[in-house]
Design an enzyme around this catalytic site. Sequence first.
Site, PDB file in Angstrom:
ATOM      1  N   ARG A  88      12.109  52.767  56.056  1.00 15.32           N
ATOM      2  CA  ARG A  88      13.410  53.419  55.882  1.00 15.32           C
ATOM      3  C   ARG A  88      14.411  53.066  56.981  1.00 15.32           C
ATOM      4  O   ARG A  88      14.026  52.862  58.129  1.00 15.32           O
ATOM      5  CB  ARG A  88      13.214  54.941  55.831  1.00 15.32           C
ATOM      6  CG  ARG A  88      12.458  55.383  54.588  1.00 15.32           C
ATOM      7  CD  ARG A  88      11.909  56.784  54.705  1.00 15.32           C
ATOM      8  NE  ARG A  88      11.187  57.169  53.498  1.00 15.32           N
ATOM      9  CZ  ARG A  88       9.888  56.905  53.284  1.00 15.32           C
ATOM     10  NH1 ARG A  88       9.167  56.253  54.192  1.00 15.32           N
ATOM     11  NH2 ARG A  88       9.312  57.295  52.165  1.00 15.32           N
ATOM     12  N   HIS A 113      12.705  50.091  51.849  1.00 18.18           N
ATOM     13  CA  HIS A 113      12.007  48.890  51.379  1.00 18.18           C
ATOM     14  C   HIS A 113      12.927  47.783  50.855  1.00 18.18           C
ATOM     15  O   HIS A 113      12.617  47.121  49.868  1.00 18.18           O
ATOM     16  CB  HIS A 113      10.990  49.258  50.307  1.00 18.18           C
ATOM     17  CG  HIS A 113       9.803  50.030  50.809  1.00 18.18           C
ATOM     18  ND1 HIS A 113       9.370  49.968  52.123  1.00 18.18           N
ATOM     19  CD2 HIS A 113       8.954  50.871  50.162  1.00 18.18           C
ATOM     20  CE1 HIS A 113       8.293  50.739  52.257  1.00 18.18           C
ATOM     21  NE2 HIS A 113       8.025  51.301  51.097  1.00 18.18           N
ATOM     22  N   HIS A 184       2.782  46.046  50.258  1.00 15.83           N
ATOM     23  CA  HIS A 184       2.544  47.446  49.899  1.00 15.83           C
ATOM     24  C   HIS A 184       1.333  47.566  48.959  1.00 15.83           C
ATOM     25  O   HIS A 184       1.412  48.209  47.907  1.00 15.83           O
ATOM     26  CB  HIS A 184       3.804  48.029  49.245  1.00 15.83           C
ATOM     27  CG  HIS A 184       3.987  49.499  49.442  1.00 15.83           C
ATOM     28  ND1 HIS A 184       2.961  50.410  49.269  1.00 15.83           N
ATOM     29  CD2 HIS A 184       5.085  50.223  49.803  1.00 15.83           C
ATOM     30  CE1 HIS A 184       3.426  51.626  49.500  1.00 15.83           C
ATOM     31  NE2 HIS A 184       4.715  51.537  49.832  1.00 15.83           N
ATOM     32  N   ASP A 258       2.200  59.720  55.366  1.00 15.97           N
ATOM     33  CA  ASP A 258       3.192  58.690  55.070  1.00 15.97           C
ATOM     34  C   ASP A 258       3.918  58.420  56.379  1.00 15.97           C
ATOM     35  O   ASP A 258       5.114  58.664  56.518  1.00 15.97           O
ATOM     36  CB  ASP A 258       4.152  59.144  53.974  1.00 15.97           C
ATOM     37  CG  ASP A 258       5.046  58.008  53.468  1.00 15.97           C
ATOM     38  OD1 ASP A 258       4.825  56.853  53.895  1.00 15.97           O
ATOM     39  OD2 ASP A 258       5.956  58.281  52.667  1.00 15.97           O
ATOM     40  N   GLU A 323       0.510  49.431  55.365  1.00 16.06           N
ATOM     41  CA  GLU A 323       1.661  48.530  55.378  1.00 16.06           C
ATOM     42  C   GLU A 323       1.934  48.093  56.814  1.00 16.06           C
ATOM     43  O   GLU A 323       2.592  48.811  57.577  1.00 16.06           O
ATOM     44  CB  GLU A 323       2.879  49.236  54.791  1.00 16.06           C
ATOM     45  CG  GLU A 323       2.655  49.863  53.426  1.00 16.06           C
ATOM     46  CD  GLU A 323       3.664  50.957  53.144  1.00 16.06           C
ATOM     47  OE1 GLU A 323       4.886  50.667  53.195  1.00 16.06           O
ATOM     48  OE2 GLU A 323       3.253  52.103  52.882  1.00 16.06           O
TER      49      GLU A 323
END
Length: 359
Positions: A88, A113, A184, A258, A323
């Site tokens: 982000r 992304h 991803h 996350d 990731e």
Amino acid sequence: MVTGCLSGLKAADFRKEIDGKHTDLYVLTNSKGYEVAATNYGGALVAIMVPDRDGKVANVIQGHDNIDDVISSPEPFLSTLIGRYGNRICKGKFTLEGKEYSLAINNGPNALHGGPTGFHKRVWDAEQVAPNHLRLHYTAEDMEEGFPGRLEMMVDYIWTDDNELVIDYRGTTDKTTIVNMTHHGYFSLAGIANPTPTIEDLICEINADHYIPIDDTSIPLGTIDSVKGTPFDFTTPKPVGRDIDADDVQTKNGAGYDHCFVLNKKEEGECTFAARITEPHSGRTMEVYTTEPGVQVYTDNWATGYPLQHGATAPRRSAICFEAQHFPDSPNRPYFPTVVLHPGEVYTQKTVYKFGVAK
């Protein structure tokens, strides 16, 4: 040309012309007969066929079995390449060399992304240079998705005889820009199924003494915090699900995990151990090695049971993502490792996903 493969995927189902470019299915095989399948649409991985402790081969990555479903996936980033900027950027704005740039807002109030038509939505030029080696190339034009500079990006997928998927990135620009590539992959070591089993039983170790806390829009708070005494301490292996719903503002902000983990590094840019997961029922393992300073760990907190390959489905928390990347919102955080790429420099990144079986 692909005529048949372990995964049961068919090349004809992946062939389409999009804006004058052609998509296809590419199957990489190693000397042991195991395979990786990918399409050049977004660099999406659609199969990784590896054995469990009894030798049973299954697909351990979530994807689709035809190009139309890849294009219209309910999860647009499902096992795709991510760029020009993974993760982000706060409010989709950053300043570079005194000029402010504005990006598309596609995740709450923020850019995510690389934008809605980032690298995951592009047809890459593809060349299978060896049975185990696919080379992808894409040119992002100046101001594509709001980013400055014409960026030439090359990504190699190499499937080794040790069941390692090596992803190698190289990029150059004609104007100062920002780059933060990642992949991803949505990994399901139990094997995709209907429904695909939860990843909460996975035993996970992450080589990170620190992580980056986020606000309720998943933007860094500005600190790098110790994992000690928090749900983010994976320095000793533990089940992913043990603390995933802990009464903690950070797991609530992420709806689970996350978050970007700050990897323990002795030297910047060295390819070192980042994480390991073990699926207790099948015995399958995956180790992650990367040159990157961080790894965003995402526990598939928003999946809704949407369809995958061959009738499999993706319930909530049926995959885990590692990731490898620089830190979120780095263009606005001068104290984070830089993501700026200048003309004459070469962007490089290498990440390895190594599959095995627990002894």
